[in-house]
Design an enzyme around this catalytic site. Structure first.
Site, PDB file in Angstrom:
ATOM      1  CE  LYS A  83      37.152  40.306  49.841  1.00  0.00           C
ATOM      2  NZ  LYS A  83      36.746  41.403  48.952  1.00  0.00           N
TER       3      LYS A  83
HETATM    4  C1  E4P Z   1      39.338  42.501  46.934  1.00  0.00           C
HETATM    5  O1  E4P Z   1      38.664  41.526  47.173  1.00  0.00           O
HETATM    6  C2  E4P Z   1      38.928  43.889  47.174  1.00  0.00           C
HETATM    7  O2  E4P Z   1      37.558  44.000  46.926  1.00  0.00           O
HETATM    8  C3  E4P Z   1      39.582  44.891  46.261  1.00  0.00           C
HETATM    9  O3  E4P Z   1      40.520  44.322  45.394  1.00  0.00           O
HETATM   10  C4  E4P Z   1      40.017  46.148  46.932  1.00  0.00           C
HETATM   11  O4  E4P Z   1      40.619  46.989  46.005  1.00  0.00           O
HETATM   12  P1  E4P Z   1      40.838  48.548  46.216  1.00  0.00           P
HETATM   13  O5  E4P Z   1      42.114  48.731  46.972  1.00  0.00           O
HETATM   14  O6  E4P Z   1      40.946  49.087  44.825  1.00  0.00           O
HETATM   15  O7  E4P Z   1      39.641  49.053  46.960  1.00  0.00           O
END
Ligand code: E4P
Length: 215
Positions: A83
């Protein structure tokens, strides 16, 4: 539509997997920190629970360091997806990792233009963040709709992974738009299961059954 679970909690991931809701997993540094475990231990364990893609995020912000980190992460298990945050160095890293056959997920995407750039760099997946855009008064799902439409227009192979999902309606909207994947917190998966009329119906059927049996 593929469902990923947005979690670094192995108990939640196992529970969701047991219910058939886990085609993959996304983690981020916040979720890993919340798990209270070492990054390596938790990612390696998650990769034994599912054979689907498991996103593990790099911490470096310089392209060369991101590549080094990404190459190391990809060695932890066959299903690790690296990522990478959306930024210029990130795009250099995505291009290099892609050339080495390593899958990437470009995260923190808030505009269709960022999504186009990630696809051009060769990202396997792109993560538009819906909830965080909604939080600042924008329409997160409209942005997802634009990304899906643009990718279709040009046959980009990059998959659209709807992220920052806050409730069941986000899922319904993402599915109607035709997004490839949504990553969902376990709590939201559970919210999606229930309906007051389902509970009432189950109670009624059971009461009628017991009545008929004279219990
Ligand atoms: C995606 O890969 C992220 O980990 C996640 O969806 C972030 O979400 P949040 O805005 O609820 O922290």
């Amino acid at each position: 539509m593929k469902f990923f679970i947005d979690s670094a909690d192995v108990n939640e991931i196992r529970a969701a997997n047991e219910r058939g809701w886990v085609d993959g997993v996304t983690t981020n540094p916040t979720l890993v920190a919340k798990s209270g475990r070492s990054f390596e231990d938790v990612i390696k364990e998650i990769c034994t629970i599912t054979t689907g893609p498991v996103s593990a995020e790099v911490i470096s912000l310089k392209a060369d360091e991101m590549v080094k980190e990404g190459v190391a992460l990809a060695k932890w298990a066959d299903n690790v997806v690296v990522k990478i945050p959306m930024c210029e160095d990130g795009m250099i890293a995505v291009k290099k990792l892609t050339a080495e056959g390593i899958k990437t997920n470009v995260t923190l995407v808030f505009t269709p233009m960022q999504a186009i750039l990630a696809a051009k760099a060769g990202a396997t997946m792109v993560s538009p963040f819906v909830g965080r855009l909604d939080d600042i008064g924008n329409d997160g799902m409209a942005m997802v709709n634009d990304v899906v439409q643009i990718y279709r227009n040009y046959d980009f192979a990059t998959e659209v992974l709807v992220a920052s999902v806050r409730g069941p309606l986000h899922l319904q909207q993402a599915a109607l738009i035709g997004a490839d994947i949504a990553t969902i917190p376990y709590k939201v998966m559970q919210q999606m299961t229930g309906h007051p009329l389902t509970t009432k119906g189950i109670d009624m059927f059971l009461a009628d059954w017991n009545k008929a049996k004279g219990q």
